[in-house]
Write a protein that holds these residues in place. Structure first.
Motif, short mmCIF file in Angstrom:
data_model
loop_
_atom_site.label_atom_id
_atom_site.label_comp_id
_atom_site.label_asym_id
_atom_site.label_seq_id
_atom_site.Cartn_x
_atom_site.Cartn_y
_atom_site.Cartn_z
N VAL A 1 117.75 9.39 35.44
CA VAL A 1 117.27 8.16 34.83
C VAL A 1 117.84 7.00 35.48
O VAL A 1 117.33 6.03 35.58
CB VAL A 1 117.58 8.35 33.46
CG1 VAL A 1 117.33 7.09 32.58
CG2 VAL A 1 117.18 9.16 32.69
N ASP A 2 119.04 7.03 35.96
CA ASP A 2 119.72 5.99 36.47
C ASP A 2 119.76 5.81 37.97
O ASP A 2 120.41 4.99 38.61
CB ASP A 2 121.42 5.81 36.04
CG ASP A 2 121.99 7.18 36.56
OD1 ASP A 2 121.36 8.10 37.11
OD2 ASP A 2 123.18 7.36 36.18
N ASP B 1 115.49 5.43 22.15
CA ASP B 1 114.86 4.17 22.40
C ASP B 1 115.71 3.07 23.18
O ASP B 1 115.03 2.41 23.99
CB ASP B 1 114.20 3.48 21.33
CG ASP B 1 112.95 4.45 20.34
OD1 ASP B 1 112.30 5.24 21.43
OD2 ASP B 1 112.84 4.25 19.22
N GLN B 2 116.68 3.00 22.80
CA GLN B 2 117.62 2.05 23.56
C GLN B 2 117.68 2.32 25.20
O GLN B 2 117.53 1.54 26.14
CB GLN B 2 119.19 1.93 23.13
CG GLN B 2 119.10 1.55 21.67
CD GLN B 2 118.55 0.14 21.58
OE1 GLN B 2 118.89 -0.73 22.37
NE2 GLN B 2 117.84 -0.32 20.47
N GLU B 3 117.93 3.74 25.68
CA GLU B 3 117.83 4.22 26.71
C GLU B 3 116.55 3.98 27.56
O GLU B 3 116.35 3.51 28.70
CB GLU B 3 118.09 5.46 27.16
CG GLU B 3 119.64 5.93 26.70
CD GLU B 3 119.76 7.26 26.66
OE1 GLU B 3 119.95 8.05 27.67
OE2 GLU B 3 119.95 7.98 25.52
N LEU C 1 115.46 1.75 30.53
CA LEU C 1 114.63 2.08 31.88
C LEU C 1 113.17 1.49 32.15
O LEU C 1 112.81 0.94 33.19
CB LEU C 1 114.37 3.52 31.56
CG LEU C 1 113.67 4.22 32.70
CD1 LEU C 1 114.31 4.25 34.10
CD2 LEU C 1 113.45 5.80 32.47
N ALA C 2 112.54 1.08 31.10
CA ALA C 2 111.49 0.34 31.01
C ALA C 2 111.64 -1.01 31.60
O ALA C 2 110.77 -1.48 32.67
CB ALA C 2 110.75 -0.05 29.70
N ARG C 3 112.81 -1.72 31.32
CA ARG C 3 113.35 -3.06 31.96
C ARG C 3 113.45 -2.97 33.60
O ARG C 3 112.92 -3.54 34.37
CB ARG C 3 114.20 -3.77 31.55
CG ARG C 3 113.84 -4.03 29.80
CD ARG C 3 115.07 -4.64 29.24
NE ARG C 3 114.66 -5.49 28.11
CZ ARG C 3 115.16 -5.24 26.88
NH1 ARG C 3 116.12 -4.50 26.72
NH2 ARG C 3 114.59 -5.63 25.69
N ALA D 1 104.75 0.27 32.52
CA ALA D 1 106.04 0.27 32.03
C ALA D 1 106.09 -0.69 30.78
O ALA D 1 106.65 -0.74 29.77
CB ALA D 1 106.94 -0.48 33.09
N LEU D 2 104.93 -2.04 30.97
CA LEU D 2 104.80 -2.84 29.77
C LEU D 2 104.23 -2.03 28.63
O LEU D 2 104.54 -2.32 27.42
CB LEU D 2 103.93 -3.79 30.47
CG LEU D 2 104.61 -4.88 31.37
CD1 LEU D 2 103.62 -5.69 31.74
CD2 LEU D 2 105.73 -5.76 30.29
N VAL D 3 103.16 -1.30 28.68
CA VAL D 3 102.60 -0.49 27.85
C VAL D 3 103.61 0.28 26.98
O VAL D 3 103.66 0.42 25.79
CB VAL D 3 101.32 0.16 28.15
CG1 VAL D 3 100.80 1.21 27.05
CG2 VAL D 3 100.22 -0.74 28.51
N LEU D 4 104.39 1.26 28.04
CA LEU D 4 105.30 2.06 27.21
C LEU D 4 106.47 1.21 26.67
O LEU D 4 107.01 1.88 25.45
CB LEU D 4 105.90 2.97 28.25
CG LEU D 4 104.86 4.07 28.79
CD1 LEU D 4 105.32 4.77 30.33
CD2 LEU D 4 104.79 5.09 27.92
#
Length: 120
Positions: free
Chosen positions: A24-25, A49-51, A55-57, A75-78
């Motif tokens: 992920v990172d 959701d925080q993680e 990741l989306a950002r 990424a924006l939609v997710l």
């Protein structure tokens, strides 16, 4: 992994993602976009959701820098789905997704995630 996610097999999807060797990172690049987007869908389905939002950002920033509009759009939609409980934030992410898709003539459509199917 996408099939496992679509079928709601979250442990199977996570196992396949770990086997990819891309964490992920890990740095987000055009080569890792599909894996990072799959991680994003998994984190959302797991209610992490925080993680997921972090990741989306990261995906969005890398995609915008690299001119990868399709990845940025995903990424924006997710990101909007992740923030569904925050109407203002979700709307902002969706507005950006629509603005990005509009010049291409794209329509916004999302299918329910495994997480969304369990909300009823």
């Amino acid at each position: 992994m996408n099939l496992a996610l679509a079928q709601g097999d979250l442990p199977g999807a996570e196992a396949r993602l770990r086997q990819s060797g891309i964490a992920v990172d890990s740095p987000v690049t055009h080569q890792t976009d599909p894996i990072h987007l799959a991680w994003l869908r998994l984190l959302h389905a797991q209610r992490r959701d925080q993680e997921a939002l972090a990741l989306a950002r990261r995906i969005l920033a890398a995609a915008e820098t690299g001119g990868r509009h399709g990845v940025a759009w995903q990424a924006l939609v997710l990101g909007a789905l992740i923030q569904a409980d925050d109407r203002r934030a979700s709307t902002e992410w969706l507005a950006r997704a629509l603005a990005l898709a509009e010049p291409e003539g794209c329509l916004l459509y999302t299918s329910p995630s495994p997480r969304d199917r369990t909300r009823s």
